[in-house]
Each structure stands twice: as C-alpha cells, then as structure tokens.
Scaffold this active site. Structure first.
Site, PDB file in Angstrom:
ATOM      1  N   ASN A  60       0.805  -1.227   0.000  1.00 43.75           N
ATOM      2  CA  ASN A  60       0.000   0.000   0.000  1.00 43.75           C
ATOM      3  C   ASN A  60       0.836   1.274   0.000  1.00 43.75           C
ATOM      4  OD1 ASN A  60       0.983  -0.139   2.527  1.00 43.75           O
ATOM      5  ND2 ASN A  60      -0.971  -0.039   3.606  1.00 43.75           N
ATOM      6  N   ASP A 237       8.548 -17.510  21.139  1.00 46.97           N
ATOM      7  CA  ASP A 237       9.627 -16.559  21.416  1.00 46.97           C
ATOM      8  C   ASP A 237      10.195 -16.770  22.819  1.00 46.97           C
ATOM      9  OD1 ASP A 237      10.868 -13.954  20.467  1.00 46.97           O
ATOM     10  OD2 ASP A 237      10.053 -13.296  22.387  1.00 46.97           O
ATOM     11  N   GLU A 299      12.256 -20.856  20.243  1.00 47.58           N
ATOM     12  CA  GLU A 299      13.398 -19.948  20.127  1.00 47.58           C
ATOM     13  C   GLU A 299      14.032 -19.819  21.501  1.00 47.58           C
ATOM     14  OE1 GLU A 299      15.133 -15.600  19.874  1.00 47.58           O
ATOM     15  OE2 GLU A 299      13.619 -16.313  21.247  1.00 47.58           O
TER      16      GLU A 299
HETATM   17  C1  NOJ Z   1      13.469 -12.844  20.395  1.00 45.47           C
HETATM   18  C2  NOJ Z   1      13.046 -12.166  19.133  1.00 45.47           C
HETATM   19  O1  NOJ Z   1      13.516 -12.905  18.042  1.00 45.47           O
HETATM   20  C3  NOJ Z   1      13.646 -10.777  19.171  1.00 45.47           C
HETATM   21  O2  NOJ Z   1      13.523 -10.120  17.944  1.00 45.47           O
HETATM   22  C4  NOJ Z   1      12.969 -10.018  20.281  1.00 45.47           C
HETATM   23  O3  NOJ Z   1      13.553  -8.745  20.407  1.00 45.47           O
HETATM   24  C5  NOJ Z   1      13.127 -10.767  21.607  1.00 45.47           C
HETATM   25  N1  NOJ Z   1      12.864 -12.178  21.491  1.00 45.47           N
HETATM   26  C6  NOJ Z   1      12.159 -10.219  22.607  1.00 45.47           C
HETATM   27  O4  NOJ Z   1      10.864 -10.599  22.249  1.00 45.47           O
END
Ligand code: NOJ
Length: 581
Positions: A60, A237, A299
C-alpha cells in the site's frame, strides 16, 4: 535402465544448463513434500521460510511491508519450494521491539492489514501447499497491553499478579541485580503503585507471570484462537525465560562489562528454570492430536546440548523443533566443529528432529558472519548446501536465497532498533539484517513505491536481487532453488539417516544421507577451506553399495559428472552433492 536418481539428475542438469526464471515451466508444481514414511508429520520434511513482514513486500505504498504484500509473493515462495512460512509478529503493538511487544494477541496491527487479509493469506497459501506458522510471544507483553494497564493500575487490581511485581530494596533501588537482555536493570519502578515490575527485555516489555493459572489459561486461549484461524503451528519466542527465581537471588557477576556498559551477569536465576518444561508439555498437549499436526518451534539459545535436548521433553512430549543456536552461531567455517555439532544434535537421546537455521531477524546475515570477503558468493552456496542437505528441518530467512547482506546504519540517528540505540556504538542493533527484500533493480528494489522505506534498501540490491539472479544459472538464488528441489525429490535427503564420513578431515565436512531402503545414498562434501582439496572417500563400513559418485549438484560445476571415490577435487569452499552408485 534409468533409476529415479538418474531421472532426477537429468532434470537437474537440464534446469542448470538453461535459464530458470521463477515463473517458468520448470517449477510450476509445488506438491507438499510427501512424507516418505507413513505417519511422519509434515514438519519433518518441510523447508520453513521466515518472513519479516515489515520488510518483505509493501502493498500500500507506506514504506512498510504488510500481509497483502506477503500474499502477492506466494507464487515466488511456491516456486522456490517453500513448504511453510513463519511470520514474525503482526499483532497490534507500539512497535518498540517491532512487534515483539504485543498490545493485543488476537488482532492485527492495521499497518499490516486485517483479519480478512490474514484469512486470505492463509487460504491463498493453502492453495499453494504453503502453511502459515505464527509467532507466539509468551514471555512478555507490551506495556500497552490491556492486561498490563490493568495490572499497573493498583496493587489490588485482579490482574496485578499477571505480571512480576516486587518492592525495591530501598528508595531508587531495584529488588535485585537482574539485568535486561537489552541493557540495564531488568526492573522498572512504577511511580503510581510504588513497586517495580520485571522485564527480561525492554522496559516496555513486562514479563507475564506464568505461575498464575489465569495467565496460563489466557495464553493457551491465544494458541487456540490462531489454530482456529488456520495457523499450522507456532514459533515460540524466548521460551526459556518464562520463569524467574521466586526468591529473587542475585545473578552471579562475571568479569567485564557487556555491550551496554553494565556488569556482565550470568542469567542463572531467570533462564531455563525447570518449570519451563511443565508449560511446554501443556502447550504440546494442546496441539497434539489436532488435524494438520500443528508444530511447536522454540526460540532460545540453549547454552549446552543437554539443555537443547531437554526441549524435546523426556517422552518427546514438549517441542517438536527446538532451534539449534549452536549450529547457527558457530560463526566460523570449521569442518571439525560443524561435524561435532551435527553429531551432537543428530544423535540426541530422544531421536528428536534437529532444526537448523543460519539467518534470522536477530543476527547478522551469513554473508557477513561466514564470508571471507573473497569467496562470499561461493560461501553462501556452501551454507545453503549445509542448511538444506542434513537431516535437520531447515529454516531460511527472507533474502538469504539471493545473498542479502547485513547493512548496518552508520549514524545513530538512523537506528530503528532500540537495542542499537542503547548499545551504540558497540552494539549497533539489528536493523542491518532487516532491510527490505531485494526483488529487482527498480526504485526501493521493488519492495515499495513509497518515497522512503522504513529501513533503507542497501546498495547491494542493484546486483543481488531476484529479478537479476533468476536469469543467472550460477546465481545464489538458482543454487538454493536446486538444492531445495533435490531435497524434495530425494528420499535420502528428505529423511535419510545422517552419518559423517572422513571424520578426520580438517577441511572438508562430508556426510552420507542414507534412505531407509539402503540404496540410493547421497554423499555431501563441503570444502570449508579457502584452498582446493583433493579427497578420497572411504565409504566401506557405512553400508552403502556403490562404486562411484554421480554429481547431482555441485558448485562450481565439475567438468565430469562421474567421479570415483578417490581423488575428488573440491575448489575453495566447493560443494559436491552426489549419488553413490
Ligand atoms: C526474540 C526475538 O527474536 C527478538 O527479535 C525479540 O527482540 C526478543 N525475542 C524479545 O521478544
């Protein structure tokens, strides 16, 4: 008679010899990679592609990527051979940490689009056999999340205990020495209620209290919400940071200072507490048995292989795909070191599926971490081969397939990432790996029609872009495409066992991938040195029959596609993927 491997070889060589634009005949099909063993879930064989939505495609003209932009590029992803995309957070957010500070878990930030746009994205992706994996930020919310606004409103608010609140040790003093990952104390004093709240990350990212059953319930409802909207799974995360020591012990202090000028602490009391695994089991039981085999990807940079192994759960009942940061962050091309790390995770006691990546939105791109400044293109191909030919499920990051590099801001005024602003000049933040996708040579590399994009397009876009590289048979892009196609085609590469060969070679990492039926094994050899190498492969004792090697894919391409086991020449950082025949 031509065996299937031979047929593949011919297809590959034809494709290599010709020009293979992504809209061409050669790859109009993108069947879901077939599981070669009945009952194997899709994620064991998938190639997963991380999309950073701000930077993938702007539809956009506001200079920021969005959902409709992603939808418009699905054919590209299909053609590349991608099975699933993981999209980093697009939820409503003040964007302090570019979406990792979520104000509402069950909606979208208008700058990315609407729920209807998302439904369209999922259904268009499905038509192309591409699954959509959502980002699940479990550890913390935004300080603008309604839950936190309530929590901070008074000490007696019913949501007070949804976050971690404690008295300071005295006026102006935090409860203990815990440090934020993004610099300075992990505690922020709140004037109104006279207590401090805890944030592992930025001040605006307060940690949820996972010991509170209401928090758990609310967060599990979030998972259900997205599964109902067609999510194929979640990338979770910062999972190992979910719990903190309730007794608030000070963390041990290590020598030196960190990039933010703070004391270096070991996050002993805020990382990897045993209760993390209770939550992981609960999350897993929530997704297990659902149609479509939803996947959980974790992660967290686990400090040891034992910690990484634990992520699978004692009965394989936690995370299906824990990210392997040890492999990702080796940061040097060392055959012995990669051999050791691949062995460590491949032979994990629970037979969990390894999960590899080399690029993501938090770390410098491979071009800059592994390149030697002389052979960078060749090294990019080597990294692609390593990522896509082991037994691990591979995860790519947008732009790695065209050799995008890290473009770090040169002036603090231009830095967008809060980490870069706090850490400047020692830590310049993560903007460098988040620049717009380089689609073509036009203005803003085809990413946006805006006069200014949220991060600038790097000058390397003129040379490294999809439109240019698709017509060059020797491009990084076409190399990726061919390795992905090989992985899809050959059961040996998809799910064959992994075994390192020539284990004492200090320069060449070599391994066999053997399909369950024992025939049609594939040998991969990666020269991790800047010198040409001549290798003799000793394959006796590995249970493969075969007298010679048939080149399936190599970079650079050798003169002869039939090789014997001895005297195989590999150019500096050369790659060989060959059928054992
Ligand atoms: C891991 C994420 O990949 C990163 O980008 C983020 O800043 C931190 N966790 C906090 O959420």
């Amino acid at each position: 008679m031509l065996n299937p491997l031979r047929c593949t070889l011919i297809v590959m060589l034809l494709a290599f010899a010709g020009i293979a634009p992504f809209s061409g005949q050669e790859a109009t099909q993108n069947p879901t990679t077939p599981p070669s063993r009945p009952g194997d879930p899709w994620w064991k064989h998938a190639v997963i592609y991380e999309v950073y939505p701000r930077s993938f495609q702007d539809s956009n003209g506001d200079g920021v990527g969005d959902m409709n932009g992603i939808t418009s590029r699905l054919d590209y992803l299909k053609d590349l051979g991608i099975d699933a995309i993981w999209i980093t957070p697009m939820y409503p957010s003040p964007q302090i940490d570019f979406g990792y500070d979520i104000a509402n878990y069950e909606a979208f930030d208008p700058q990315y689009g609407t729920m209807a746009d998302f439904d369209r994205l999922v259904s268009e992706a499905k038509k192309r056999n591409i699954r959509v994996i959502m980002d699940y930020v479990a550890n913390h919310t935004s300080d603008q999340n309604a839950w936190f606004l309530e929590s901070r409103s008074s000490r007696t608010n019913p949501k007070r205990d949804w976050y971690i609140w404690h008295d300071g040790k005295g006026p102006g003093k935090p409860p203990n020495n815990w440090q934020s990952w993004f610099g300075h104390s992990a505690w922020t004093f709140d004037e109104k209620t006279g207590q401090c709240y805890y944030h592992y990350f930025y001040v605006q990212q307060p940690d949820l209290n996972w010991r509170n059953p209401e928090v758990r319930k609310a967060m599990y409802d979030v998972l259900r919400f997205w599964l109902d909207h067609g999510a194929a799974g979640f990338r979770i995360d910062a999972i190992s940071r979910l719990f903190e020591d309730p007794n608030l012990h000070d963390d041990p202090i290590l020598p030196g200072k960190n990039a933010f000028g703070d004391p270096n602490i070991q996050h002993k009391y805020t990382d990897d507490l045993p209760e993390v695994h209770d939550v992981l089991r609960e999350m897993r039981s929530l997704v297990d048995g659902l149609p479509g085999d939803p996947v959980l990807i974790s992660e967290a940079d686990e400090p040891t292989i034992q910690d990484l192994d634990k992520m699978y759960g004692p009965n394989n009942d936690e995370i299906q795909l824990p990210m392997d940061f040890k492999v990702a962050d080796l940061n040097k091309l060392s055959a012995p070191e990669f051999r050791r790390l691949l062995d460590e995770i491949e032979f994990n006691p629970l037979d969990g599926q390894p999960y590899f990546f080399f690029n993501n939105h938090d770390q410098a791109r491979t071009w800059d971490r592994y390149g030697d400044g002389v052979h960078n293109e060749q090294i990019e191909k080597l990294m692609a081969a390593l990522l896509l030919t082991t037994h691990a499920t591979p995860q790519m990051y947008y732009g790695e397939e065209i050799g995008m590099r890290t473009s770090v801001p040169t002036r603090i005024e231009d830095v967008k990432d809060p980490v870069g602003r706090t850490g400047w000049p020692k830590d310049k933040g993560r903007d460098g790996e988040r620049t717009p996708m380089q689609w073509d040579k036009s203005q803003n590399a085809g990413f946006s029609t805006a006069p200014k994009t949220w991060l600038p397009v790097p000058p390397s876009a003129a040379q490294y872009n999809v439109a240019t590289e698709q017509y060059d048979p020797n491009s990084i892009f076409n190399f990726y495409k061919h390795v992905i196609a090989l992985r899809r085609e050959l059961s040996a590469l998809r799910d064959g066992s992994y075994v390192a060969v020539n284990r004492d070679d200090p320069n060449v990492l070599a391994y066999l991938r053997k399909p369950k039926n024992g025939t049609d094994a594939v040998l991969v050899a990666l020269n991790m040195s800047a010198q040409p190498q001549t290798v003799n492969f000793t394959l006796k004792g590995f249970g493969v029959d075969g007298k010679s090697l048939h080149v399936l894919l190599a970079a650079p391409q050798p003169a002869n596609s039939e090789l014997s086991f001895t005297g195989v020449k590999l150019e500096p950082f050369g790659v060989l993927i060959a059928a054992v025949e």
